[in-house]
Every structure is written in structure tokens, then in C-alpha cells.
Scaffold this active site. Structure first.
Site, PDB file in Angstrom:
ATOM      1  N   HIS B  12       0.847  -1.216   0.000  1.00  0.00           N
ATOM      2  CA  HIS B  12       0.000   0.000   0.000  1.00  0.00           C
ATOM      3  C   HIS B  12       0.878   1.261   0.000  1.00  0.00           C
ATOM      4  O   HIS B  12       0.567   2.243   0.669  1.00  0.00           O
ATOM      5  CB  HIS B  12      -1.004  -0.025   1.162  1.00  0.00           C
ATOM      6  CG  HIS B  12      -0.406  -0.148   2.524  1.00  0.00           C
ATOM      7  ND1 HIS B  12      -1.065  -0.755   3.580  1.00  0.00           N
ATOM      8  CD2 HIS B  12       0.782   0.273   3.037  1.00  0.00           C
ATOM      9  CE1 HIS B  12      -0.301  -0.690   4.665  1.00  0.00           C
ATOM     10  NE2 HIS B  12       0.807  -0.066   4.362  1.00  0.00           N
ATOM     11  N   HIS B  60      -0.921   4.797   9.723  1.00  0.00           N
ATOM     12  CA  HIS B  60       0.474   5.260   9.806  1.00  0.00           C
ATOM     13  C   HIS B  60       0.519   6.599  10.520  1.00  0.00           C
ATOM     14  O   HIS B  60       0.793   7.623   9.915  1.00  0.00           O
ATOM     15  CB  HIS B  60       1.069   5.395   8.406  1.00  0.00           C
ATOM     16  CG  HIS B  60       1.029   4.143   7.586  1.00  0.00           C
ATOM     17  ND1 HIS B  60      -0.114   3.700   6.976  1.00  0.00           N
ATOM     18  CD2 HIS B  60       1.997   3.237   7.279  1.00  0.00           C
ATOM     19  CE1 HIS B  60       0.153   2.566   6.317  1.00  0.00           C
ATOM     20  NE2 HIS B  60       1.424   2.273   6.482  1.00  0.00           N
ATOM     21  N   HIS B 200      10.608  -3.710   3.145  1.00  0.00           N
ATOM     22  CA  HIS B 200      11.012  -2.308   3.178  1.00  0.00           C
ATOM     23  C   HIS B 200      11.454  -1.919   4.563  1.00  0.00           C
ATOM     24  O   HIS B 200      10.972  -2.434   5.564  1.00  0.00           O
ATOM     25  CB  HIS B 200       9.946  -1.340   2.641  1.00  0.00           C
ATOM     26  CG  HIS B 200       8.625  -1.259   3.361  1.00  0.00           C
ATOM     27  ND1 HIS B 200       7.844  -2.349   3.657  1.00  0.00           N
ATOM     28  CD2 HIS B 200       7.915  -0.175   3.808  1.00  0.00           C
ATOM     29  CE1 HIS B 200       6.715  -1.944   4.258  1.00  0.00           C
ATOM     30  NE2 HIS B 200       6.747  -0.633   4.366  1.00  0.00           N
ATOM     31  N   GLU B 247       4.749  -5.437   8.264  1.00  0.00           N
ATOM     32  CA  GLU B 247       3.372  -5.255   7.778  1.00  0.00           C
ATOM     33  C   GLU B 247       2.811  -6.531   7.157  1.00  0.00           C
ATOM     34  O   GLU B 247       1.591  -6.700   7.075  1.00  0.00           O
ATOM     35  CB  GLU B 247       3.315  -4.116   6.742  1.00  0.00           C
ATOM     36  CG  GLU B 247       3.526  -2.737   7.342  1.00  0.00           C
ATOM     37  CD  GLU B 247       3.327  -1.607   6.333  1.00  0.00           C
ATOM     38  OE1 GLU B 247       3.085  -0.473   6.768  1.00  0.00           O
ATOM     39  OE2 GLU B 247       3.416  -1.855   5.108  1.00  0.00           O
TER      40      GLU B 247
HETATM   41 FE   LIG Z   1       2.403   0.753   5.444  1.00  0.00          FE
END
Ligand SMILES: [Fe+3]
Ligand SMILES: [Fe+3]
Lengths: 142, 287, 287, 142
Positions: B12, B60, B200, B247
């Protein structure tokens, strides 16, 4: 169930990484809440007009204050900052995630972007501080 | 009876949303990332046509600050407004909820001993709206439709403050969501989406970490009848895929909801988009 | 190593707090309700002397409105201010938290697959402050001490919007809290309190319901090695003890944390205080 | 696990009782949020100055609005009100819980208080609408 002490000890064993644990969340509580305040346009305007005056309203430590003013993001991570909260700061400065993140790696933005296009940073030698020490490989330790 | 007909997982990445919003999806840098969603968009529009998507995502530092951190929160509101993340809200439609089904799932989950937080008011950030942009719309330019074609039930998972829920707990939540959907009397075509990931790391000297092999192994693990991903410890995500790779536990909610066995419909992997690996998979449950 | 040395349960009737705050505890109407706490206050001050109390309570539309309803929320803040419930805050000391232990418990519970909401900022209502008034202080007039004698970790349970957590889940949460406390390295004397109940119904034509027999059977069930209360369904609390009697599920968190067997130290029951039956019990774990 | 449909059906089977389920919470959302707003002194002052004008800011149904203005607490329970939220209304009116609650029982405050001192309302015949109907005992039904 998971041994909680072993669980958190392992989280500290990753080179060049500050996992946002409860301990960091406590230390960084006011720092992150300050950063969050920059989600509002009014606050951003006051912040841009006088950063030090704006910070005076927040219970930051002197170290946190200094690191905020100097945009030392690695130091802010050490002092309990979380990257999604700190993002409110660098977004207000007009920086993208790539630009801001590259400042933490010691690379130029161009070099960092080139690394990403080439497939990103390898995990090899970047998985464990302990394992690196044991193998005499210090790359990225701490 | 409502039924879960498919599972979709996708990164996302906010930059993908920006590329959509600025009409840059055809640029050389972005085109390969978007190309892998063309199959999905055609399938969603022509074949899958969900009535409701249960969208597992994380906030977030947008709707939630550090005052309150729910592990699992389910959105029961009539609608969810795209959040202003600091540079104005994304120019995308308001997200319509499905309060009947959402309350039913929330209440079922609590009776099933999941300690849900019920949310009746929440702005939704890129974690929720970027997957909608990647799945819906039909033109090659990824133009945002005037309205999303289905209702959405946001299911927010804490993956920011450690510890997030275990992989096992996420998988079990998915299983319980499937039971809850199955006990809803209305005939509804429901999809469940897991979002976030893949590799990431957005922080520190190790930022930019990407692990193509691990990511693809994770995609492999979602297909078929294996439950090995259920038991991957948090530390492995962190070491192998970066601090924000955690995530991916949210994808396990989706996988758990699909039952014992899945069949692969579509798969896509690309590096990089901004700091991140793009991963995407479409699965259906094998009855 | 931290250890749970005792469990206390008590009603948290706001009128008891008002009687304390207005110096009416010796009045004929109130005296019998307060008399049953004299043993406890002497024991707390002279013998028990907890370092920390984990205080299981519910918010009564004070800190939480209908926007957000956490099933289980744990207070990790440095301090918790007595709330203004609409007529000014109670004139009682600020409640000092124990963030080290609270974060440890919160994190342990999440790893143990409880889906906790972490709270770093919360005003606390009568549900939390009335039990402190009933337990602490030494003079016969129930004068509020200048400071509470221990730290407090608030553990808020949703018992307002249905369904609350099951009795079994509350008991299991208590068991997990005990495991979490046992893995905290510092030497701390920890009590766990369950609050709310007993019989009361504050709404509708059936308001004023009291069930002395059922309440006393519930008190009996907390003593010894029986776990029959674990399996009492919500509907039984509602039918037998009134719509607000459901608060008693919070006592099961306390009971669960005491382990396989308990020993009775003190017990008290009185009807009425305002709309409610007053119940109070002090237990210790049998090693 | 629990059959959710049976669970909620049973909650509706208690005489003279409205259990605050998700269904009621949805119906009463704005009603309860309005009541919650009376926790703030400023809002209480505005409310007391002009109740109807204050209500105009809230998305209540006409029925809810009417029941609020007439302080019909049983009706408000039917329309999704929760007693802890409604308490902000009657506290603002200067009523205690005992006073407000007694209005829902059809008893005078004195009779209600006398009942409580005598040990409260018995559960006998008050446990189940269905059971009462089956036994021909209508006392307190619905
Ligand atoms: Fe995220
Ligand atoms: Fe209560």
C-alpha cells in the site's frame, strides 16, 4: 508462550535498525506527539514561523529538541522517534520519504535511489549484530 | 449467506497513490509496478465484483496517535473519509462502509474471544486508499473512479508499536472473520484484502533493504494448503525484509480467512517503488 | 520478581464516592455499606501494603465515547487524572501509574495473543477511583488520604456495548496477567482488583433489580478451586442480576490471575447503596 | 463458539430491559454523542439556554429529539440511548441516578427508594418474557 525478554533482546540485534518498542515509545512519547501536531495546517504555519518557540510548548528533552532542530533523524530514532511520526516533520520541510530516508543511510539521495533501482540493499551481512561480530564481519554493525 | 470469495494482498505504498493522483502511472519508473495490477482490475470489474471488501491495513500515525494503540480495530461507520496526511487528502472517493456486516463481524469476533476495538469514526490513510486505487477502475491510465464500486470494512492492525499481534493470532483472526461472514444472513460476495509489505525499511542506516527471495517465498507460502507462514516469528520479518516488512503479518489475516487451501489466480512482484518492494497476489479459497 | 499477592473485588458505586467526598460515611443509610471495608483498610495499611494495584474497571461514558470502544485497554501512562464526570472531578489524589510494569504487561499480553489496546492518556472515572477510596485510608471517617499509597495500572474492560468479553476470556486474561507479572524482573508486591457489580439495573421498568442469593453464590464461587464462574454466560448475569450486573465479568479477570485456588480473607455484602448491591471480597492465592 | 443469533435473541427476552447491543448503539449513535457533549461546562450552558437550538446541531431523528426534550428515558432507551450517556442529560438537570432511574419504573422516587431499602426488586417473574408468556404470567412482560 514467547519469552518476552528473549523477544526484545533479539529486536536489538539488527544492524542499523531501531525497532519501535514500548521502551522507545515511552521515551519518544512527547517527541512523536509533537510531530503529530504538524498534521494540522495551523500548527505547521506556527512551526515554520518559529521552530524553537513552537517546541517550547512540548515536553521534549534537550537532546530531542536539538535533534529536531538539526533534523538528525538517526538521533531522533535513538531518542524514541518513530518514522511515521517523524514523517510529519520532513513532509513539512517538503522532503519525500526517499529524500528523508536517504539522510539516515549516509548516502546521497542519488546513490540511494540508484541502489533502490538496482534492487535495494541486500540483507547479507545485515541480519544480526551478534552473528556479524562472531564472524568478524563488522559491516553495518550497530 | 455471505461468503468470502477471494483474497487479495497488495503493498500500500503511498508513492503508488501519488503516481495515480498525478497521472504518472505510465512513466517508465512506475509502469512496471502498475502493469501487474492490470489483470486484477479487469478481473475485479468483469468477474469478481465484490459487494464488500474487508480491508486489513494499518494506520500510519494518521487516525491514531500515541495516546491510544488498538491491536485490532474494526470500522463500523457508515463512511470513512480519506485522511489529510499533511499535504491534503488524496483526491479519491469517500469510502462507504457496511455497518450491518461490520457490526456483525465485530460482535462475532468478540464472542469468539478476539478483543476487538470498535471504531465508529475514523479517517483512512494511504494504507487503505492505495489498495483501492490499485484494484478498482478500468482504464489503462489508472484513473480513479467517481465512486468505489463496493463497500469497505476497514480492519486496522497495529504494526507500528512493538509487539504487533503474532502471525498465528493474525491467521486465527482471519479464520474467525470467515466464521463471522458465514453467519451473516444476507447474500453478499465478500473479499478480504491484506495490505502492506513487502520488504522495506524506512529508517536508520539499514534503510532500503529489499529481499526478493524472501518476499517470493512468502508469496509461495500463501498458495496451497501449507500453514508454515502462520509460525514465522516477528524477528524473521525484521531481519529478512526490513523493519517495516512486519506489515506482512496483515496478509496472514487474509490467508487465514481463505480456509485450509487456496488457489493462485494472479501474482506480481516488482522492485522498487520508492523505498519498497511491490508485491501483489490474488487467491481464491479451494472449497 | 513481581508477584500477585492478593485479589480484591468491590462494587464501584458512584454514590459511595459521593458519600466519602461529602463526609457522610457515618450516616445511618451509608454506615453498613462502609462497615464492611474497615477490615480491608486496616489490612491494606498494616499488612498487605501493595506496591502496585492492577485495577480492572470499566469506563462509564467518560474517557471513551461511542467513537471508539476497546474491549481490553491497559493504561501505561505516568499518571491518570480523576475525570470530571459532569459535576467536577472527585476531590481525590491523582492516580500514579507504573509505566514500566504496565508496558511490560501490555507487551506480554499481546505476545500471549490478547488483543490489547494500549492507552497513554486517560482520565479515570468513579469506576476506578471509588475502589481506591474504599481500600485506602485509615481513619474511621474514610477521609481520603493526601496521596494513594501505591501505583495503579488501570485495565479497562468494555461492559457497556454488547457483547462484552466472555467470562472465559476475562478469566484467561487474568491468567495471562499473572504470567506477565511473574516475568517482570523487579521485586514488586502486586494486587489485582476486580470492580463493578454486584446486582444492579439502572434502566427501564425492571430497574432496581437485586438478587442477594445469586450475588452470594457468585462470591462463593470465587473461593477455592472451582472454575464454574468461568462458564457463566452473559445472559445469566443479565436475567439474574440486572443489565448492569454484567460488570461482574470484570471480577473474573481478578479471579483468573489468582491461579488454581484461592483462600478467603474477607467478605462483605450489603443492600442497598443507591440502586445497587454492594459486594466486596478479599482473596489470596493458594500456592 | 456461541451462536450469535441465539445470543442476541436471548438479550431481547428480558422483561423491562433494553440491552445496549450494537443495533441500539448504531441507532443511538448521535443521541449518545449529543448526551456526551454535556460533559463540558460550555456545552451545558448553551444547552440550558436553548435546548432546541442546541439539538439542531446534532443529527437526531424527530422521535429522538422529542424524547430528549420531554425527558422520556424509556423511549430514549428504545431509540438507542445508553443509560451512562443519558446520565449526562439528567445530571445536567440536577437529578441523581435514583431519581432518574425511578422515572423509568413507573414508581415515585419515594416508593422506588423504599423498594431498594427493602432489598430491591425481586428477579422472580422478571427473568424471561418467553417463560412468563408460557406460564401465563404477564408481570413485567416486555
Ligand atoms: Fe504501510
Ligand atoms: Fe460501573
Amino acid at each position: 508462550m514467547t519469552d518476552i525478554h528473549a523477544y526484545f533482546a533479539e529486536l536489538e540485534d539488527i544492524p542499523g535498525t531501531r525497532v519501535y518498542t514500548g521502551k522507545r515509545a515511552r521515551e519518544g512519547y512527547h517527541l512523536n506527539q509533537f510531530a503529530m501536531s504538524l498534521m494540522k495546517a495551523d500548527n505547521r504555519a506556527r512551526w515554520k514561523a518559529d521552530e524553537a518557540a513552537y517546541l517550547a510548548d512540548w515536553h521534549l528533552t534537550d537532546e530531542q529538541r536539538k535533534a529536531v532542530l538539526s533534523r538528525d533523524y538517526n538521533r531522533l530514532l535513538d531518542l524514541g522517534g518513530n518514522i511515521y511520526f517523524l514523517a510529519k516533520m520532513f513532509s513539512t520541510d517538503g522532503l519525500s520519504f526517499v529524500q528523508a530516508v536517504s539522510t539516515m543511510t549516509g548516502m546521497s539521495v542519488e546513490d540511494y535511489q540508484a541502489m533502490m533501482v538496482a534492487g535495494g540493499r541486500s540483507a547479507v551481512g545485515q541480519r544480526s549484530i551478534r552473528a556479524n561480530a562472531a564472524s568478524g564481519d563488522n559491516k553495518g554493525a550497530n | 449467506m455471505a461468503r468470502i470469495t477471494a483474497g487479495v494482498a497488495t503493498s500500500h505504498i503511498p508513492a503508488l497513490g501519488v503516481a495515480v493522483d498525478l497521472g504518472k502511472t505510465a512513466e517508465a519508473y512506475w509502469a512496471p509496478a502498475f502493469a501487474g495490477y492490470e489483470w486484477t482490475r479487469a478481473w475485479q470489474a468483469a468477474e469478481a465484483k465484490p459487494d464488500v471488501v474487508i480491508l486489513v491495513f494499518n494506520d500510519h500515525a494518521t487516525a491514531f496517535d500515541m495516546k491510544l494503540i488498538p491491536t485490532f480495530a474494526i470500522g463500523c461507520a457508515e463512511r470513512f473519509v480519506p485522511a489529510d496526511e499533511g499535504w491534503g487528502p488524496r483526491p479519491v472517493p469517500v469510502v462507504e462502509g457496511h455497518p450491518d456486516l461490520a457490526w456483525h463481524i465485530a460482535q462475532s469476533l468478540i464472542l469468539d474471544e478476539f478483543d476487538m476495538t470498535i471504531i465508529n469514526d475514523m479517517d483512512v490513510d494511504h494504507g487503505l486508499t492505495v489498495p483501492l486505487s490499485m484494484n478498482f477502475g478500468t482504464d489503462a491510465a489508472f484513473t480513479t473512479p467517481a465512486a468505489w464500486p463496493c463497500k469497505v470494512i476497514p480492519l486496522a492492525v497495529n504494526v507500528v508499536t512493538f509487539p504487533p499481534p503474532t502471525g498465528n493470532r493474525c491467521w486465527a483472526l482471519g479464520e474467525a472473520v470467515a466464521r463471522a461472514v458465514a453467519s451473516f444472513p444476507e447474500d453478499l460476495n465478500v473479499q478480504i484484502w491484506g495490505t502492506g509489505g513487502m520488504s522495506h525499511q524506512l529508517q536508520g542506516p539499514r534503510a532500503g533493504l529489499i529481499n526478493r527471495d524472501w518476499d517470493n517465498g512468502f508469496l509461495d507460502g500463501l498458495i496451497g494448503d501449507s500453514d508454515r507462514l502462520r509460525h514465522v516469528p516477528h524477528i524473521e520479518y525484521l531481519r529478512e525484509t526490513g523493519s517495516e516488512g512486519i506489515e506482512m503479518v496483515m496478509w496472514l489475516v487474509m490467508r487465514g480467512a481463505l480456509g485450509r487451501e487456496t488457489r493462485l489466480l494472479h501474482r506480481h512482484y516488482h522492485v522498487p517503488a520508492s523505498n519498497t518492494a511491490v508485491g501483489h497476489i490474488v487467491l481464491e479459497p479451494v472449497a
